[in-house]
Design an enzyme around this catalytic site. Structure first.
Site, short mmCIF file in Angstrom:
data_model
loop_
_atom_site.label_atom_id
_atom_site.label_comp_id
_atom_site.label_asym_id
_atom_site.label_seq_id
_atom_site.Cartn_x
_atom_site.Cartn_y
_atom_site.Cartn_z
N ASP A 91 -13.69 0.28 -17.50
CA ASP A 91 -12.86 -0.09 -16.37
C ASP A 91 -11.80 0.98 -16.20
OD1 ASP A 91 -11.12 -3.15 -15.35
OD2 ASP A 91 -12.04 -1.54 -14.22
N PHE A 95 -6.26 -2.88 -13.68
CA PHE A 95 -6.28 -4.35 -13.84
C PHE A 95 -5.57 -4.74 -15.13
CE2 PHE A 95 -7.80 -8.58 -13.14
CZ PHE A 95 -8.05 -9.10 -14.42
N ASP A 266 -19.56 -8.95 -16.68
CA ASP A 266 -18.86 -8.73 -17.95
C ASP A 266 -17.93 -9.91 -18.16
OD1 ASP A 266 -16.52 -7.50 -16.08
OD2 ASP A 266 -15.76 -8.15 -18.03
N1 LIG Z 1 -10.78 -2.80 -12.08
C1 LIG Z 1 -10.86 -4.14 -11.96
N2 LIG Z 1 -11.11 -4.88 -13.08
C2 LIG Z 1 -11.18 -6.23 -12.97
C3 LIG Z 1 -11.40 -7.02 -14.14
C4 LIG Z 1 -11.59 -6.39 -15.50
C5 LIG Z 1 -13.07 -6.24 -15.86
C6 LIG Z 1 -13.27 -5.46 -17.15
C7 LIG Z 1 -14.04 -4.31 -17.13
C8 LIG Z 1 -14.23 -3.57 -18.31
C9 LIG Z 1 -13.63 -3.99 -19.49
C10 LIG Z 1 -12.86 -5.15 -19.51
C11 LIG Z 1 -12.68 -5.89 -18.34
C12 LIG Z 1 -11.44 -8.42 -14.00
N3 LIG Z 1 -11.58 -9.37 -14.95
C13 LIG Z 1 -11.50 -10.58 -14.30
N4 LIG Z 1 -11.33 -10.39 -12.97
C14 LIG Z 1 -11.27 -9.04 -12.75
C15 LIG Z 1 -11.07 -8.28 -11.57
C16 LIG Z 1 -11.01 -6.88 -11.70
C17 LIG Z 1 -10.75 -6.04 -10.54
O1 LIG Z 1 -10.58 -6.53 -9.40
N5 LIG Z 1 -10.69 -4.71 -10.73
#
Ligand SMILES: Nc1nc2c(CCc3ccccc3)c3nc[nH]c3cc2c(=O)[nH]1
Length: 372
Positions: A91, A95, A266
């Site tokens: 990611d 976030f 995930d």
């Molecule tokens: N970049 C991003 N990540 C999110 C995650 C983390 C997923 C993640 C990816 C890789 C490793 C850990 C977590 C979200 N988790 C719950 N809802 C989420 C929404 C988003 C989002 O809108 N954008």
């Protein structure tokens, strides 16, 4: 040249296929275990591989704080560091900044924040996030830097976040450039507003990505509201590229999202809940802490091919949970990841055989009603 995504069968809006990467193929629908700090908590990569996982997730936010991007590169990158030679998706970090670091500031240029570990100052721009993911960690699938707006959101706030994310999508793509051995995914935003999600999707497609994530969900809106967005959001994205629903979810969330056209998932739930005694089974979720398991000599779930579910009794797992033993966390994390892999494997087979509608009905009858 993006990674080939070969959809081998569809059933209604559901698809099953293969996302082919230089480090290995990813069977979709796919569940991707989260390895936040270069480890899927409580499991060795060998155990994770045994569950059938084709790809792991890493976290730019955590890894840029410890061990740090430049040290990770000096150590040969994330795959070598954690001895996982299959695909890794990371990611972009924004976030986690919003959800983990107390102090942060969001501007057009960047996210600036203080580390929740030692208070040190850090800056994440779309360009720096790409550099960390693609060049320092060496991940195979890179996510654009985006802004995930909290739920519920006013339409004006949701629009601001969606538009910032679209501008950052463009900067991420420019920074990523053209690479054959790595992929860049854009992230659709727009909260629960259909016209904002449409605009987000159109802007992402104009830029062009190897895959598209659905962001802004699994942020407290609940199953029903999430499904309402999924009634339209996946199909706003190109049908010939992978669709990744970020942060989702419980088994029933996966079934309902696959039904609506999602390919990749995930969630930290399987390992996090496992460490607290919760186990998912085909007959629904149970908590091994419950006294009713104290003398239950049956295995956890004979249909789940992993030692935790096959070799031990629920009585033993109950004991390990009650005494807060490390082995209990290991066995239940192992079981839950194996269950999520068994669930996605069963969905792939059902779609390939054109019986996903029946699978979905049976799943609700067997897994959801019991769990309630
Ligand atoms: N970049 C991003 N990540 C999110 C995650 C983390 C997923 C993640 C990816 C890789 C490793 C850990 C977590 C979200 N988790 C719950 N809802 C989420 C929404 C988003 C989002 O809108 N954008």
């Amino acid at each position: 040249m993006p990674f080939p995504f070969d959809i081998s069968a569809t059933d209604g809006r559901a698809r099953t296929g293969l996302l082919r990467t230089p480090r290995g193929d990813i069977r979709t629908p796919a569940f991707m275990p989260v390895g936040t700090a270069a480890t899927v908590k409580a499991l060795t990569v060998g155990q994770v591989e045994q569950t059938g996982a084709d790809i792991l997730l890493g976290n730019t936010y955590h890894l840029m704080l410890r061990p740090g991007p430049e040290r990770m590169e000096r150590l040969g990158g994330l795959h070598r560091f954690m001895r996982w030679d299959k695909p890794i998706l990371t990611d972009s970090g924004g976030f986690q900044v919003m959800s983990l670091s107390g102090i942060s500031k969001l501007t057009e240029e960047a996210v600036t924040f203080s580390s929740h570990v030692d208070g040190s100052k850090h800056v994440l721009t779309p360009e720096r996030s790409i550099e960390i993911q693609a060049d320092r960690l060496g991940s195979d699938i890179v996510m654009q830097l985006d802004e995930c707006v909290a739920w519920p959101a006013e339409e004006s706030r949701a629009r601001e976040g969606m538009e910032l994310s679209a501008r950052w999508a463009k900067r991420s793509k420019a920074a990523f450039g053209s690479r054959d051995a790595q992929a860049l995914f854009g992230i659709q935003q727009g909260s629960t507003f259909e016209h904002l999600r449409r605009e987000s999707s159109d802007r992402l497609q104009d830029i062009g990505f190897d895959g598209y994530a659905i962001g802004g969900l699994a942020v407290g809106e609940g199953h029903a509201a999430m499904c309402e967005v999924l009634d339209y959001a996946p199909e706003m994205l190109p049908a010939d590229r992978p669709r990744y629903l970020m942060g989702v979810g419980k088994p029933v969330d996966l079934v309902e999202a696959v039904w609506r056209g999602v390919d990749m998932f995930d969630c930290v739930l399987p390992t996090r809940a496992g460490r607290h005694g919760q186990a998912w089974t085909w007959a629904g979720p149970i908590n091994l802490k419950n006294a009713r398991f104290a003398e239950d000599e049956e295995p956890l779930d004979p249909e789940v091919p992993c030692p935790a579910s096959q070799d031990y009794s629920k009585a033993y797992l109950h004991h390990l949970v009650r005494t807060d033993e490390i082995l209990g966390k290991v066995l239940l994390s192992w079981h839950n990841i194996a269950f999520f892999q068994a669930l996605t494997a069963a969905m792939r087979a059902a779609i390939a055989e054109g019986r996903f509608e029946q699978f979905r009905r049976d799943f609700h009858a067997r897994h959801v009603s019991n769990g309630r």
